[in-house]
Design a protein around this motif. Sequence first.
Motif, PDB file in Angstrom:
ATOM      1  N   THR A   1       0.851  -1.188   0.000  1.00 43.38           N
ATOM      2  CA  THR A   1       0.000   0.000   0.000  1.00 43.38           C
ATOM      3  C   THR A   1       0.886   1.237   0.000  1.00 43.38           C
ATOM      4  O   THR A   1       1.772   1.394   0.857  1.00 43.38           O
ATOM      5  CB  THR A   1      -0.908   0.018   1.239  1.00 43.38           C
ATOM      6  OG1 THR A   1      -1.709  -1.172   1.242  1.00 43.38           O
ATOM      7  CG2 THR A   1      -1.830   1.226   1.220  1.00 43.38           C
ATOM      8  N   PHE A   2       0.642   2.117  -0.964  1.00 49.67           N
ATOM      9  CA  PHE A   2       1.446   3.321  -1.146  1.00 49.67           C
ATOM     10  C   PHE A   2       0.512   4.502  -1.357  1.00 49.67           C
ATOM     11  O   PHE A   2      -0.705   4.375  -1.243  1.00 49.67           O
ATOM     12  CB  PHE A   2       2.375   3.174  -2.364  1.00 49.67           C
ATOM     13  CG  PHE A   2       3.145   1.880  -2.391  1.00 49.67           C
ATOM     14  CD1 PHE A   2       4.365   1.767  -1.738  1.00 49.67           C
ATOM     15  CD2 PHE A   2       2.648   0.756  -3.078  1.00 49.67           C
ATOM     16  CE1 PHE A   2       5.079   0.575  -1.762  1.00 49.67           C
ATOM     17  CE2 PHE A   2       3.355  -0.432  -3.108  1.00 49.67           C
ATOM     18  CZ  PHE A   2       4.570  -0.522  -2.449  1.00 49.67           C
ATOM     19  N   SER A   3       1.081   5.639  -1.701  1.00 49.11           N
ATOM     20  CA  SER A   3       0.298   6.811  -2.082  1.00 49.11           C
ATOM     21  C   SER A   3       1.041   7.557  -3.181  1.00 49.11           C
ATOM     22  O   SER A   3       2.272   7.403  -3.334  1.00 49.11           O
ATOM     23  CB  SER A   3       0.057   7.740  -0.877  1.00 49.11           C
ATOM     24  OG  SER A   3       1.298   8.211  -0.364  1.00 49.11           O
ATOM     25  N   VAL A   4       0.300   8.336  -3.943  1.00 52.13           N
ATOM     26  CA  VAL A   4       0.914   9.096  -5.030  1.00 52.13           C
ATOM     27  C   VAL A   4       1.748  10.213  -4.406  1.00 52.13           C
ATOM     28  O   VAL A   4       1.220  11.089  -3.708  1.00 52.13           O
ATOM     29  CB  VAL A   4      -0.166   9.676  -5.963  1.00 52.13           C
ATOM     30  CG1 VAL A   4       0.482  10.545  -7.051  1.00 52.13           C
ATOM     31  CG2 VAL A   4      -0.980   8.545  -6.601  1.00 52.13           C
TER      32      VAL A   4
ATOM     33  N   PHE B   1       4.162   8.874  -9.550  1.00 50.55           N
ATOM     34  CA  PHE B   1       5.127   8.130  -8.741  1.00 50.55           C
ATOM     35  C   PHE B   1       4.517   7.748  -7.400  1.00 50.55           C
ATOM     36  O   PHE B   1       3.862   8.550  -6.735  1.00 50.55           O
ATOM     37  CB  PHE B   1       6.384   8.973  -8.532  1.00 50.55           C
ATOM     38  CG  PHE B   1       7.187   9.158  -9.794  1.00 50.55           C
ATOM     39  CD1 PHE B   1       8.226   8.283 -10.097  1.00 50.55           C
ATOM     40  CD2 PHE B   1       6.910  10.207 -10.669  1.00 50.55           C
ATOM     41  CE1 PHE B   1       8.969   8.440 -11.262  1.00 50.55           C
ATOM     42  CE2 PHE B   1       7.651  10.377 -11.833  1.00 50.55           C
ATOM     43  CZ  PHE B   1       8.668   9.492 -12.139  1.00 50.55           C
ATOM     44  N   PHE B   2       4.747   6.471  -7.014  1.00 53.37           N
ATOM     45  CA  PHE B   2       4.152   5.976  -5.767  1.00 53.37           C
ATOM     46  C   PHE B   2       5.172   5.294  -4.857  1.00 53.37           C
ATOM     47  O   PHE B   2       4.900   5.101  -3.661  1.00 53.37           O
ATOM     48  CB  PHE B   2       2.996   5.003  -6.056  1.00 53.37           C
ATOM     49  CG  PHE B   2       3.395   3.765  -6.829  1.00 53.37           C
ATOM     50  CD1 PHE B   2       3.858   2.634  -6.161  1.00 53.37           C
ATOM     51  CD2 PHE B   2       3.314   3.724  -8.210  1.00 53.37           C
ATOM     52  CE1 PHE B   2       4.223   1.475  -6.854  1.00 53.37           C
ATOM     53  CE2 PHE B   2       3.661   2.577  -8.914  1.00 53.37           C
ATOM     54  CZ  PHE B   2       4.116   1.454  -8.245  1.00 53.37           C
ATOM     55  N   SER B   3       6.347   4.876  -5.361  1.00 51.89           N
ATOM     56  CA  SER B   3       7.337   4.198  -4.516  1.00 51.89           C
ATOM     57  C   SER B   3       8.726   4.478  -5.080  1.00 51.89           C
ATOM     58  O   SER B   3       9.192   3.762  -5.973  1.00 51.89           O
ATOM     59  CB  SER B   3       7.063   2.691  -4.464  1.00 51.89           C
ATOM     60  OG  SER B   3       8.060   2.027  -3.676  1.00 51.89           O
ATOM     61  N   GLY B   4       9.364   5.494  -4.563  1.00 50.74           N
ATOM     62  CA  GLY B   4      10.681   5.859  -5.084  1.00 50.74           C
ATOM     63  C   GLY B   4      10.594   6.215  -6.566  1.00 50.74           C
ATOM     64  O   GLY B   4       9.809   7.066  -6.978  1.00 50.74           O
TER      65      GLY B   4
ATOM     66  N   GLY C   1      10.272  -1.947 -13.413  1.00 51.45           N
ATOM     67  CA  GLY C   1       9.678  -1.872 -12.085  1.00 51.45           C
ATOM     68  C   GLY C   1       8.444  -0.997 -12.044  1.00 51.45           C
ATOM     69  O   GLY C   1       7.644  -1.087 -11.109  1.00 51.45           O
ATOM     70  N   CYS C   2       8.270  -0.147 -13.055  1.00 50.16           N
ATOM     71  CA  CYS C   2       7.086   0.707 -13.104  1.00 50.16           C
ATOM     72  C   CYS C   2       5.851  -0.079 -13.539  1.00 50.16           C
ATOM     73  O   CYS C   2       5.957  -1.206 -14.022  1.00 50.16           O
ATOM     74  CB  CYS C   2       7.319   1.868 -14.069  1.00 50.16           C
ATOM     75  SG  CYS C   2       8.498   3.100 -13.449  1.00 50.16           S
TER      76      CYS C   2
END
Length: 300
Positions: free
Chosen positions: A225-228, A249-252, A273-274
């Motif tokens: 679970t991430f966020s923009v 972008f949501f994780s690095g 990875g995207c």
Amino acid sequence: MRRSGIRRSGIRRSVIHRAVLATAAVALAAGCTAQAGGAGGGAGGTVSPAPTSASAAPGSSAPSTGATPSGDDKPSSPAPTASATSEKPQPKVLMGDGSESEQVRELQARLRQIGYFDRAPTGFYGTMTAGAVKSFQKKRELPQTGSVDEVTWQKLVAMTHRPTADELKPSTTNKLDTPDPRCMTGRVLCISKESRTLAWMIDGKVVSSMDVRFGSENTPTREGTFSVGWKAKKWTSTIYHTPMPYAMFFSGGQAVHYSADFAARGYNGASHGCVNVRDKAKLADLFEQVKVGDKVVVHW
């Protein structure tokens, strides 16, 4: 006097006898003329022979002689009727390999409802559709032709419902799976690796969806679970030097973005990875709706 009477009686019998012989000779001559002359006959025409006892009078049946026919005269067996010689009619074929129509699209949507077709309907009947039809026919103990005849179609219709507009022309090629529980509240980019789809959801409702591609084994897309964190309508990777339009972008360095390579090669390639999107127009619309801080869930 008696001797004279006897003589006259004998003379009369002799005259009568000669008259009878003369009449018989004329009758015989007339019969030969008819036979030799055929239909043309002689000057007097054809003389019809007198009917014999075996001849049938007009309007009556010919008498039976009681004789049994032999050789070529034996009666032949009755000819078989059309129903005995014709084969059982085959069901009419409605759709088959190479067909392209809205009925094919409906066929694919109905097969998809019961798990025989795992992608969006295209309206074109190719090898994948034929394989799905064969599987359906095998399960129902029907002839496995791979083509849809009237019997196959009626059985399929009886088992399924009339496809909705979204089932006929879904927003993604890949079928959406059941949303992860973490996607059921708020504004969420719900991304499934299992179905390879992204669903933009608001309070548990799917607003839009699209096909996505992930990183390879060496450069996997992170799950969780991430966020923009930030957005860029035009961006180029600083590591791989490739364009990343409509990046969120949501994780690095990992982001949801449009990929021209994905659009061209499909799943034959992979990202670094995207989360790649191949429908540029859909992503452009989504980019305008998503806000920094919106949730991102990547799951199987």
